[in-house]
Design a protein around this motif. Structure first.
Motif, mmCIF file in Angstrom:
data_model
loop_
_atom_site.group_PDB
_atom_site.id
_atom_site.type_symbol
_atom_site.label_atom_id
_atom_site.label_comp_id
_atom_site.label_asym_id
_atom_site.label_seq_id
_atom_site.Cartn_x
_atom_site.Cartn_y
_atom_site.Cartn_z
ATOM 1 N N ALA A 188 34.625 45.595 36.516
ATOM 2 C CA ALA A 188 35.504 46.736 36.798
ATOM 3 C C ALA A 188 36.007 46.728 38.234
ATOM 4 C CB ALA A 188 34.770 48.038 36.505
ATOM 5 N N HIS A 220 43.295 43.070 27.870
ATOM 6 C CA HIS A 220 42.940 43.920 29.017
ATOM 7 C C HIS A 220 44.145 44.175 29.930
ATOM 8 C CE1 HIS A 220 38.686 44.902 28.878
ATOM 9 N NE2 HIS A 220 38.424 43.691 28.421
ATOM 10 N N LYS A 263 29.035 45.041 34.010
ATOM 11 C CA LYS A 263 30.397 45.543 33.809
ATOM 12 C C LYS A 263 30.963 46.113 35.103
ATOM 13 C CE LYS A 263 29.960 47.940 29.953
ATOM 14 N NZ LYS A 263 30.400 48.803 28.839
ATOM 15 N N ASP A 264 30.099 46.558 36.006
ATOM 16 C CA ASP A 264 30.577 47.034 37.312
ATOM 17 C C ASP A 264 31.203 45.891 38.108
ATOM 18 O OD1 ASP A 264 29.876 49.658 36.857
ATOM 19 O OD2 ASP A 264 27.953 49.503 37.904
ATOM 20 N N SER A 271 40.161 52.349 29.221
ATOM 21 C CA SER A 271 40.575 53.029 30.450
ATOM 22 C C SER A 271 41.665 52.270 31.205
ATOM 23 C CB SER A 271 39.372 53.220 31.379
ATOM 24 O OG SER A 271 38.928 51.963 31.891
ATOM 25 N N THR A 282 33.132 45.173 26.619
ATOM 26 C CA THR A 282 34.006 45.758 27.640
ATOM 27 C C THR A 282 35.093 46.662 27.062
ATOM 28 O OG1 THR A 282 35.515 43.833 27.651
ATOM 29 C CG2 THR A 282 33.614 43.766 29.157
ATOM 30 N N ALA A 339 41.153 49.635 33.037
ATOM 31 C CA ALA A 339 40.584 49.317 34.352
ATOM 32 C C ALA A 339 41.065 47.983 34.918
ATOM 33 C CB ALA A 339 39.057 49.317 34.265
ATOM 34 N N LEU A 340 41.370 47.013 34.063
ATOM 35 C CA LEU A 340 41.735 45.670 34.533
ATOM 36 C C LEU A 340 43.231 45.400 34.469
ATOM 37 C CD1 LEU A 340 38.828 43.693 32.833
ATOM 38 C CD2 LEU A 340 38.960 44.519 35.188
ATOM 39 N N LEU A 364 36.290 49.462 29.323
ATOM 40 C CA LEU A 364 37.211 49.054 30.388
ATOM 41 C C LEU A 364 38.616 48.855 29.820
ATOM 42 C CD1 LEU A 364 35.031 46.495 32.388
ATOM 43 C CD2 LEU A 364 35.318 48.946 32.772
#
Length: 200
Positions: A70, A138, A66-67, A103, A97, A105-106, A100
């Protein structure tokens, strides 16, 4: 020194066809200054409840984390078709995910999809379209292949405006056609250029 921005090329491949497309997309990404390609795979899934895959694959691309997702500047997801949809291993990874998504993130990053089929009418376009649904959730910006790429009109195998595709003719290790390679490289370059622009 900060890490160079990268396009994550994330895929599942059982016979090597989708992996071959990933390599061609990476060639397109490499044409864009300031952007690199990071190729990652997802492992098969199994109905058993015990780990059945090594922590590091014996061959091919490293398993995705997942890093990796992200931290990407852009994303290309690839899968063989399964009844007009992505294969379970890629769906399983995407299903993990949620944090993510929560948050954001994408959000705002470019993304697209690519696929391969063993049969000519094996659901390439529906697979690509359904693969875009989690990307939209996302908050990603979708990227396809414009018809300004002549290979899209000339191909007699794979290739769609929704993303690169490959017709494997049901043979393991089937070769990617020149048109399919061109379409993949155009897609990779376009995705990378969008990532540069959206990252400014």
């Amino acid at each position: 020194m900060s890490e160079q921005p990268y396009i994550l090329i994330l895929y599942y491949s059982r016979t090597g066809h989708t992996a071959a497309l990933a390599s061609q997309i990476a060639r397109g990404v490499a044409r864009v200054d300031g952007m690199t390609a990071r190729i990652r795979a997802v492992p098969p899934v199994s109905p058993d409840t015990d780990a059945s895959q090594p922590a590091v694959p014996d061959e091919g691309a490293p398993w995705a984390t997942k890093d990796d997702l992200a931290g990407c500047a852009g994303l290309a997801i690839g899968s063989p078709t399964r009844f007009g949809n992505m294969a379970a291993p890629l769906k399983y990874f995407l299903d993990t995910t949620g944090d993510l998504w929560l948050s954001g993130a994408l959000t705002g990053r470019p993304a697209g999809a690519f696929t391969s089929t063993g049969s000519l009418h094996g659901g390439q376009e529906s697979t690509l379209l359904t693969m875009m649904v989690p990307l939209l959730h996302h908050g990603m910006v979708l990227c396809g292949v414009p018809y300004s790429e002549k290979a899209l009109s000339e191909t007699r195998s794979g290739g769609t405006p929704y993303g690169p595709s490959h017709w494997g003719e049901s043979n393991a290790g089937g070769k990617v056609s020149d048109h399919e390679k061109t379409i993949c490289q155009t897609f990779g370059e376009r995705l990378a250029r969008l990532a540069v622009k959206l990252g400014d």
